[in-house]
Design a protein around this motif. Sequence first.
Motif, short mmCIF file in Angstrom:
data_model
loop_
_atom_site.label_atom_id
_atom_site.label_comp_id
_atom_site.label_asym_id
_atom_site.label_seq_id
_atom_site.Cartn_x
_atom_site.Cartn_y
_atom_site.Cartn_z
N ARG A 1 -0.72 -12.03 6.73
CA ARG A 1 -2.07 -11.74 7.22
C ARG A 1 -2.98 -12.94 7.07
O ARG A 1 -3.76 -13.26 7.96
N GLU B 1 -4.77 -14.73 10.18
CA GLU B 1 -6.23 -14.75 10.35
C GLU B 1 -6.73 -16.18 10.56
O GLU B 1 -7.57 -16.42 11.42
N GLU C 1 -2.66 -6.05 11.61
CA GLU C 1 -2.31 -5.32 10.38
C GLU C 1 -0.93 -5.71 9.85
O GLU C 1 -0.65 -5.56 8.67
N ASP C 2 -0.06 -6.14 10.75
CA ASP C 2 1.32 -6.42 10.36
C ASP C 2 1.87 -7.57 11.22
O ASP C 2 2.81 -7.40 12.00
#
Length: 464
Positions: free
Chosen positions: A426, A430, A379-380
């Motif tokens: 992000r 990913e 998330e971070d």
Amino acid sequence: MSRLVVVSNRVGPVKDAARAGGLAVALVEALKSRGGLWYGWSGKVDEHVQDQAKIENVGSLSLATVDLSAEEHEEYYNGFANRCLWPLFHYRIDLTAFDRRYYEGYRRVNAKFARVLHPLLKPDDTIWVHDYHFLAFGNELRHMGAEQSIGFFLHIPFPAREVLAALPHHDAMVRGLFAYDVLGFQTEQDCERFRDYVVREAHGRAEGDRLHCFGRTVTVRAFPIGIDAEGFARMAETDKDARKQYEKATKSLNGRTQIVGVDRLDYTKGIAERFHAYERLLQDYPETRREVSYLQIAATSRGDVQEYREMREELDGLSGHINGAYGEFDWTPLRYLNRPMARRSLSGLYRASKIGFVTPLRDGMNLVAKEYVAAQDPEDPGVLVLSRFAGASYQMPEAIIVNPYDIKGVADALQIARYMSLQERRERFEALMAGLRREDVANWRDEFLSALAAVARPGNPVEG
Ligand code: GDG
């Protein structure tokens, strides 16, 4: 399925493989599933050594180890492996000790390892040899009549032809490698350099991923080593010690951005250049003062080699200088620790750090870069600043790729990392994480062993 025999300088750990890391886990898993033997140096130096292995059975696998005499340890391990091959293969000709005594000792110890292992082998064993300590080992085994499939994986870079040519025995070294059936390197670039040497220096012939030379054929392929990405991510998020370390670090940071470096204390890791780049960040971007905190963990390794002692002194001086020049009574710009940290805590520390600082001058792969990414909070996530000279950079283009010699460029990259938007962090995370999952350590092991299984062919020694 045939029994797997793994040969590496150090053996194990088996019982606590998870604590040691992905490589030990992957090898133990393969050894257990096929029944296996793990063979190498015991870590002991003893004046009364015998040419005999000590065998210990742990469940379905056996560990076989031999001791070294003080002379063998000095010539083979400290000498040829760590003062000659290690610096040379990392392009440090200036630090390379070209002592013929070391080479003779290395050959003798490789022959001893082969002599001790040979009677323990079964005819259909598959043998997987690791790293620069054992370049000559396969050919010694072949000379003793071993006809099993033998593969070799080099964990460190393979150097450019003209760098390798500085080694007085480069031709014998490369010739010996042709006793193996599969030669695995970390990257395509390493394979290319090996091929270039064989074709141009030894007049071999390349045909796809096969190389013909010295009357033998070997398969040459890149097998980039990975980590247990899922397992590491899970550990960083849920392990008790990891959580504790994460919370401790986050609390002590007080809102500051932590930059983290984790390395074996080695001159190939570019730690001095990294310190200079950090100082440049503080100089060129004064607003970063008090806002960042750089933690460098560098556990001492190879402490009995002179070059390592000198590097330690240099780093002690540099860190003292940075803290003296920029530190304030309630802010230490650089924390530099020479102690190792437990693996679980390390994963929490990575997660608490908004920038992973991985800038080796040369590295076969670099697993710290991969661990740092796997440990991030999806998330971070934090940002990885990675050297273009680490093998990992070819698989991780979504990191901020830097030239570690360009001090200003690296300082700027740190600044870019500080300001990167959440969305971009992000996206990069990913993409990186997908790659780590796809090319993990189990995949590395399986790919190598399938390539070796595909070359079922009795081997002969390389003459000359
Ligand atoms: C060779 C090649 C290639 C480090 N400090 C601590 C600690 N570590 C662990 C890291 C990582 C491992 O050691 C280091 O691996 P690297 O890949 O970064 O580097 P080398 O040791 O030079 O390894 C290299 C590798 O072989 C595999 O093929 O990638 O290029 O040079 O796992 O986490 N672990 C703990 N405490 C520490 O303080 N627990």
